[in-house]
Design a protein around this motif. Structure first.
Motif, PDB file in Angstrom:
ATOM      1  N   LEU A   1       0.962  -1.189   0.021  1.00  0.00           N
ATOM      2  CA  LEU A   1      -0.133  -0.049  -0.168  1.00  0.00           C
ATOM      3  C   LEU A   1       0.822   1.292   0.006  1.00  0.00           C
ATOM      4  CD1 LEU A   1      -2.808  -0.899   2.643  1.00  0.00           C
ATOM      5  CD2 LEU A   1      -2.797  -1.099   0.109  1.00  0.00           C
ATOM      6  N   PRO A   2       0.537   2.086  -1.029  1.00  0.00           N
ATOM      7  CA  PRO A   2       1.261   3.442  -1.153  1.00  0.00           C
ATOM      8  C   PRO A   2       1.166   4.375   0.054  1.00  0.00           C
ATOM      9  CG  PRO A   2      -0.128   3.537  -2.599  1.00  0.00           C
ATOM     10  CD  PRO A   2      -0.368   2.104  -2.041  1.00  0.00           C
ATOM     11  N   ASN A   3       2.143   4.916   0.608  1.00  0.00           N
ATOM     12  CA  ASN A   3       1.876   5.929   1.739  1.00  0.00           C
ATOM     13  C   ASN A   3       0.691   6.871   1.803  1.00  0.00           C
ATOM     14  OD1 ASN A   3       3.877   4.743   3.327  1.00  0.00           O
ATOM     15  ND2 ASN A   3       5.511   6.495   2.851  1.00  0.00           N
ATOM     16  N   PRO A   4       0.363   7.434   0.770  1.00  0.00           N
ATOM     17  CA  PRO A   4      -0.841   8.348   0.703  1.00  0.00           C
ATOM     18  C   PRO A   4      -2.222   7.630   1.105  1.00  0.00           C
ATOM     19  CG  PRO A   4       0.729   8.844  -1.268  1.00  0.00           C
ATOM     20  CD  PRO A   4       1.160   7.653  -0.598  1.00  0.00           C
ATOM     21  N   LEU A   5      -2.146   6.182   0.576  1.00  0.00           N
ATOM     22  CA  LEU A   5      -3.351   5.580   0.867  1.00  0.00           C
ATOM     23  C   LEU A   5      -3.382   5.121   2.288  1.00  0.00           C
ATOM     24  CD1 LEU A   5      -5.762   4.106   0.047  1.00  0.00           C
ATOM     25  CD2 LEU A   5      -4.459   2.232  -1.076  1.00  0.00           C
TER      26      LEU A   5
ATOM     27  N   ALA B   1      -6.860  -0.703  14.639  1.00  0.00           N
ATOM     28  CA  ALA B   1      -6.111  -1.193  13.406  1.00  0.00           C
ATOM     29  C   ALA B   1      -5.158  -0.320  13.164  1.00  0.00           C
ATOM     30  CB  ALA B   1      -7.373  -1.152  12.281  1.00  0.00           C
ATOM     31  N   PRO B   2      -3.866  -0.341  13.632  1.00  0.00           N
ATOM     32  CA  PRO B   2      -2.759   0.558  13.237  1.00  0.00           C
ATOM     33  C   PRO B   2      -2.227   0.296  11.918  1.00  0.00           C
ATOM     34  CG  PRO B   2      -2.094  -1.272  14.739  1.00  0.00           C
ATOM     35  CD  PRO B   2      -3.651  -1.431  14.487  1.00  0.00           C
ATOM     36  N   LEU B   3      -2.154   1.095  11.133  1.00  0.00           N
ATOM     37  CA  LEU B   3      -1.592   1.274   9.702  1.00  0.00           C
ATOM     38  C   LEU B   3      -0.294   1.901   9.600  1.00  0.00           C
ATOM     39  CD1 LEU B   3      -4.819   1.782   7.713  1.00  0.00           C
ATOM     40  CD2 LEU B   3      -3.783  -0.618   8.295  1.00  0.00           C
ATOM     41  N   VAL B   4       0.823   1.331   9.138  1.00  0.00           N
ATOM     42  CA  VAL B   4       2.126   1.871   9.324  1.00  0.00           C
ATOM     43  C   VAL B   4       2.678   2.362   7.582  1.00  0.00           C
ATOM     44  CG1 VAL B   4       2.751   0.568  11.229  1.00  0.00           C
ATOM     45  CG2 VAL B   4       3.199  -0.491   8.980  1.00  0.00           C
ATOM     46  N   GLU B   5       3.266   3.366   7.715  1.00  0.00           N
ATOM     47  CA  GLU B   5       3.935   3.918   6.537  1.00  0.00           C
ATOM     48  C   GLU B   5       5.103   2.976   6.236  1.00  0.00           C
ATOM     49  OE1 GLU B   5       3.188   5.419   9.321  1.00  0.00           O
ATOM     50  OE2 GLU B   5       1.220   6.733   8.771  1.00  0.00           O
ATOM     51  N   GLU B   6       5.636   3.251   4.765  1.00  0.00           N
ATOM     52  CA  GLU B   6       6.866   2.668   4.483  1.00  0.00           C
ATOM     53  C   GLU B   6       7.652   3.848   4.702  1.00  0.00           C
ATOM     54  OE1 GLU B   6       9.089   1.075   0.410  1.00  0.00           O
ATOM     55  OE2 GLU B   6       7.393   2.025   0.072  1.00  0.00           O
ATOM     56  N   LEU B   7       8.751   3.325   5.512  1.00  0.00           N
ATOM     57  CA  LEU B   7       9.682   4.417   5.875  1.00  0.00           C
ATOM     58  C   LEU B   7      11.014   4.570   4.810  1.00  0.00           C
ATOM     59  CD1 LEU B   7      10.234   3.652   9.871  1.00  0.00           C
ATOM     60  CD2 LEU B   7       8.696   5.078   8.709  1.00  0.00           C
ATOM     61  N   ALA B   8      11.307   5.731   4.464  1.00  0.00           N
ATOM     62  CA  ALA B   8      12.400   5.950   3.351  1.00  0.00           C
ATOM     63  C   ALA B   8      13.850   5.602   4.173  1.00  0.00           C
ATOM     64  CB  ALA B   8      12.472   7.468   3.215  1.00  0.00           C
ATOM     65  N   ALA B   9      14.506   4.818   3.490  1.00  0.00           N
ATOM     66  CA  ALA B   9      15.902   4.128   4.120  1.00  0.00           C
ATOM     67  C   ALA B   9      16.922   5.217   3.904  1.00  0.00           C
ATOM     68  CB  ALA B   9      16.335   3.261   3.076  1.00  0.00           C
ATOM     69  N   ASP B  10      16.774   6.390   3.277  1.00  0.00           N
ATOM     70  CA  ASP B  10      17.940   7.561   2.951  1.00  0.00           C
ATOM     71  C   ASP B  10      17.984   8.475   4.309  1.00  0.00           C
ATOM     72  OD1 ASP B  10      15.506   8.425   1.956  1.00  0.00           O
ATOM     73  OD2 ASP B  10      16.326   9.750   0.785  1.00  0.00           O
ATOM     74  N   ILE B  11      16.708   8.301   5.116  1.00  0.00           N
ATOM     75  CA  ILE B  11      16.547   9.296   6.290  1.00  0.00           C
ATOM     76  C   ILE B  11      16.010   8.774   7.415  1.00  0.00           C
ATOM     77  CG2 ILE B  11      16.081  11.505   4.741  1.00  0.00           C
ATOM     78  CD1 ILE B  11      13.090  11.247   5.202  1.00  0.00           C
ATOM     79  N   PHE B  12      16.383   7.446   7.464  1.00  0.00           N
ATOM     80  CA  PHE B  12      15.788   6.440   8.458  1.00  0.00           C
ATOM     81  C   PHE B  12      16.515   6.775   9.675  1.00  0.00           C
ATOM     82  CE2 PHE B  12      15.977   2.294  10.672  1.00  0.00           C
ATOM     83  CZ  PHE B  12      14.815   2.246  11.248  1.00  0.00           C
ATOM     84  N   MET B  13      16.012   7.077  10.887  1.00  0.00           N
ATOM     85  CA  MET B  13      16.574   7.717  12.175  1.00  0.00           C
ATOM     86  C   MET B  13      16.607   6.356  13.116  1.00  0.00           C
ATOM     87  SD  MET B  13      17.358  10.490  11.204  1.00  0.00           S
ATOM     88  CE  MET B  13      17.935  11.362  12.828  1.00  0.00           C
TER      89      MET B  13
END
Length: 311
Positions: A33-37, A52-64
């Motif tokens: 599922l894309p993040n906007p959806l 129902a917790p829904l989680v976003e795809e995190l960006a690897a280049d700014i992952f903290m």
């Protein structure tokens, strides 16, 4: 009156959430599922109060190096649905341990006053640690290479993020177990169609100078297929496996050869077997398919090159 009015509103939001979730999974079974959806579905989930917790795809280049608490909650929900399943065994997950971790963190936060601006109040250190440990032990190195994992940079972050997606199923388990999606005509067809996405993406790897982004997407589609397969009955699973093998055989030779270890690994798990700790079995002829890598990838190797050397 206010409470009475709220119940139909929550019911309407829950119905809309289920319909949109089913539409997304049925229409794009091999795509996460894309993040906007995810954000829009998350609004409906909160309004419907389904837990129902829904989680976003995190960006690897700014992952903290941190995940929010909802990631561990989502992994716990996945464990409720998938404990003992093909999915759990294929990816080497201990969902019982995940549930214990969730209980421990929930109990710890409940007994500890939250400090303003506290990082631990907004993150799940245990889930981060679990993902990092799993990423460190995961290797997609080609046969014959050292398999030494280099632990820094974007790719290393990507490996950790991928493990979070594996543990949570990146929203699929939440949509099934809490929202109640049930795509018609069942889960066998999404498993087959997701594998079709795997084949198309794998075909693009051939003679590509930079194949790793495509390999990542193929592995994500493969994970979706494994999830769908896990919700099938044992008889359906055997039938789908036969169909996947037949579909692979219809592909160009380099696609079939690249996917052969992944299919062998899935067949092994469905039949009750297990991978070695390094994610291989049968002398490397069966392998767990992952996307991100810091030590090369067996899917990138050109199988036709071996054939040309032998001819």
């Amino acid at each position: 009156m206010g409470a009475v009015e709220q119940r139909p509103v929550r019911g309407d939001r829950a119905l809309l959430l289920r319909q949109l979730g089913e539409l997304a999974v049925r229409g794009f079974p091999g795509t996460i599922l894309p993040n906007p959806l995810v954000r829009e579905l998350g609004v409906l989930a909160r309004q419907s109060e389904l837990g129902a917790p829904l989680v976003e795809e995190l960006a690897a280049d700014i992952f903290m190096d941190a995940f929010g608490p909802k990631f561990l909650v989502a992994a716990g929900i996945a464990g409720e649905l998938l404990g003992g399943s093909v999915y759990e065994r294929y990816y080497g997950i201990d969902y019982a341990a995940v549930r214990e971790l969730a209980i421990a963190e929930a109990g710890g936060s409940a007994g500890r006053p939250e400090k303003a601006g506290s990082v631990t109040a907004r993150t799940s250190p245990g889930f981060m640690r679990l993902c990092a440990e799993r990423a460190a032990s995961a290797s997609s190195a080609p046969a014959g290479s050292s398999g030494v994992s280099r632990g820094f940079g974007v790719a290393a972050n990507g490996k950790v993020i991928e493990q979070s997606q594996i543990l949570t199923t990146h929203n699929l388990a939440t949509l099934v177990h809490r929202v109640g999606i049930a795509p018609e005509p069942g889960w066998a067809e999404p498993a087959r169609r997701a594998f079709g996405t795997v084949c198309r993406l794998t075909a693009r790897v051939h003679h590509t100078a930079r194949p790793y982004s495509t390999i990542k997407d193929a592995a994500y589609a493969w994970r979706q297929s494994v999830f769908h397969l896990s919700l099938c009955t044992p008889a359906e699973q055997r039938g789908v496996l036969a169909d996947l093998g037949a579909e692979a055989a219809r592909q160009p030779a380099h696609v079939a050869a690249r996917l052969a270890p992944a299919l062998a690994g899935l067949r092994l798990v469905v039949e009750g077997g297990a991978f070695e700790p390094d994610g291989t079995a049968d002398g490397g002829r069966a392998r767990r398919l992952l996307g991100w890598t810091t030590d090369g990838h067996w899917l990138a190797a050109d199988p036709t090159a071996v054939e040309r050397k032998g001819s």
